[in-house]
Enzyme design. Sequence first.
Site, PDB file in Angstrom:
ATOM      1  N   SER A 238      -6.257 -21.476 -27.586  1.00  9.78           N
ATOM      2  CA  SER A 238      -7.322 -22.113 -28.351  1.00  9.78           C
ATOM      3  C   SER A 238      -6.802 -23.416 -28.939  1.00  9.78           C
ATOM      4  O   SER A 238      -5.657 -23.804 -28.724  1.00  9.78           O
ATOM      5  CB  SER A 238      -7.777 -21.185 -29.480  1.00  9.78           C
ATOM      6  OG  SER A 238      -6.762 -21.143 -30.469  1.00  9.78           O
ATOM      7  N   LYS A 239      -7.669 -24.052 -29.682  1.00 10.80           N
ATOM      8  CA  LYS A 239      -7.321 -25.336 -30.299  1.00 10.80           C
ATOM      9  C   LYS A 239      -6.053 -25.247 -31.137  1.00 10.80           C
ATOM     10  O   LYS A 239      -5.315 -26.209 -31.271  1.00 10.80           O
ATOM     11  CB  LYS A 239      -8.457 -25.814 -31.202  1.00 10.80           C
ATOM     12  CG  LYS A 239      -9.673 -26.261 -30.436  1.00 10.80           C
ATOM     13  CD  LYS A 239     -10.348 -27.437 -31.148  1.00 10.80           C
ATOM     14  CE  LYS A 239     -11.428 -28.046 -30.284  1.00 10.80           C
ATOM     15  NZ  LYS A 239     -12.558 -27.115 -30.081  1.00 10.80           N
ATOM     16  N   ARG A 240      -5.829 -24.060 -31.694  1.00  8.65           N
ATOM     17  CA  ARG A 240      -4.646 -23.895 -32.530  1.00  8.65           C
ATOM     18  C   ARG A 240      -3.359 -24.187 -31.777  1.00  8.65           C
ATOM     19  O   ARG A 240      -2.338 -24.487 -32.365  1.00  8.65           O
ATOM     20  CB  ARG A 240      -4.571 -22.454 -33.061  1.00  8.65           C
ATOM     21  CG  ARG A 240      -5.543 -22.132 -34.151  1.00  8.65           C
ATOM     22  CD  ARG A 240      -5.324 -20.724 -34.673  1.00  8.65           C
ATOM     23  NE  ARG A 240      -5.434 -19.721 -33.610  1.00  8.65           N
ATOM     24  CZ  ARG A 240      -4.405 -19.047 -33.112  1.00  8.65           C
ATOM     25  NH1 ARG A 240      -3.199 -19.244 -33.573  1.00  8.65           N
ATOM     26  NH2 ARG A 240      -4.591 -18.147 -32.163  1.00  8.65           N
TER      27      ARG A 240
END
Length: 471
Positions: A238-240
């Site tokens: 994910s973006k993380r």
Amino acid sequence: MKVKTRFAPSPTGSLHLGSIRTALFSWLYARHCSGEFILRIEDTDRARSTQENVDAIFDGLDWLGLTADGEPYFQSERSERYNEVTEQWLNDGKAYRCYCTKEELNELRENQLERGEKTRYDGRCRDRQAPQAGVEPVVRFRNPVDGEVVVEDRVRGRVVFRNEELDDLIIARSDGTATYNFSVVIDDFDMGVTHVIRGDDHLNNTPKQLNMLEALGAEPPVYAHLPMILGADGSKLSKRHGAIDIRQYREQGYLPEAMLNYLVRLGWSHGDQEVFTVEEMIELFDISDINQSASAFNPEKLLWLNQQHIIAAPAERIGRELVPYLKRTGLDPDDGPPPEHVAEGFRERAETLLHMAQSARYCYEDFEVIEPKAVKKNLRPVILEPLSEVRDRLAALEEWSRENIAETIAAVAASFEINLGKLGQPIRVAVTGGPVSPPIDVTVWLVGQKRVRERLDVAIRMIAARVAASN
Ligand code: GLU
């Protein structure tokens, strides 16, 4: 049978690595089979779809070379067709209008929860004929009540779903717009898609879609659900996990073929081969070699592959691609060596094009100071005379070639009876401002005759001042 695959992104977010891997596998399989690959923009969610995201999809696929056959389809332009099937199914009794109010559905849910049952629509409008005043109905698909749906997935194997677990799913919202599962089914059918390759987050949709395909009288396509891509920490990518928008990789100086090479290995393998050209991927890719297990995103490996592809690409092309990165680094590509030469000199030591541009700074721009540690270590009084000799001979060279430069430096080292490295390092420090650069003849060649002379002069003056100070 001619293979036809599709990439069906929803333009509700940026084009990220997971979607591109899906696009890549679909594209590769179509190319491998000399089939067709189509692009379908699934923009039925008007509120969340944006033109910017659509542009980013085109742009990203274009950069990566994942070209679609024919014009792209837009689901937003196909509502008439969806309505037509809805009407037909209403007439045939394959679908029905549902007048349940929010309150009614909530109550149903709560009762099911209280009884410890799985929450699902119970089909109460299946036989309800009378419209409810004030309620705009939705249309639901009349899912078979018993029996099983078997998904013969080419990656996951046989996955069996029981119809009693499936809802009568909404195919048209109360405003008349078609829902995702319904439009996908009609499109895959109308467009003659033979192989649906997509993320396994869609596996649970597949039995619903199979039931609807049957209602359409369609032969179902082959399904291949791709395992997830995980972040390095084992959770879903994910973006993380940092830069996942494809544009960021382009900005950082990754080559498109390196991205494809990296992504193809997330879930697919061919022996223990790691580096693939695009042609090799097309030749070797097959659905049967897709792994079942999730794979983890590894930024170091991506960097390594990028360098492999930088090394393999013609210097001329890398030079061309380097230009915007030089500019972004604040350098003027016309005030220094042709970028193609920089590509030749730096390709063994740069992992990205941006890194290459940054490393080549001293080829295009003078530096303020030489690293003090390198001065202390390499620009010492003993080297004053050999360095002055090198300066004069390089300044006098008529043809500025790597061979002539190498010969000149070797000749000076020989005449002073010092080994080449002992002379090369001071030259390097003088002309680059630091202790690390490509081989010395290449470095000198890239920096250019005028700058080399000027920078050697500066170094020589520094050493002379040191000598004077110590006397
Ligand atoms: N539009 C869906 C998505 O972006 C994909 C649909 C499909 O591949 O069937 O997740």
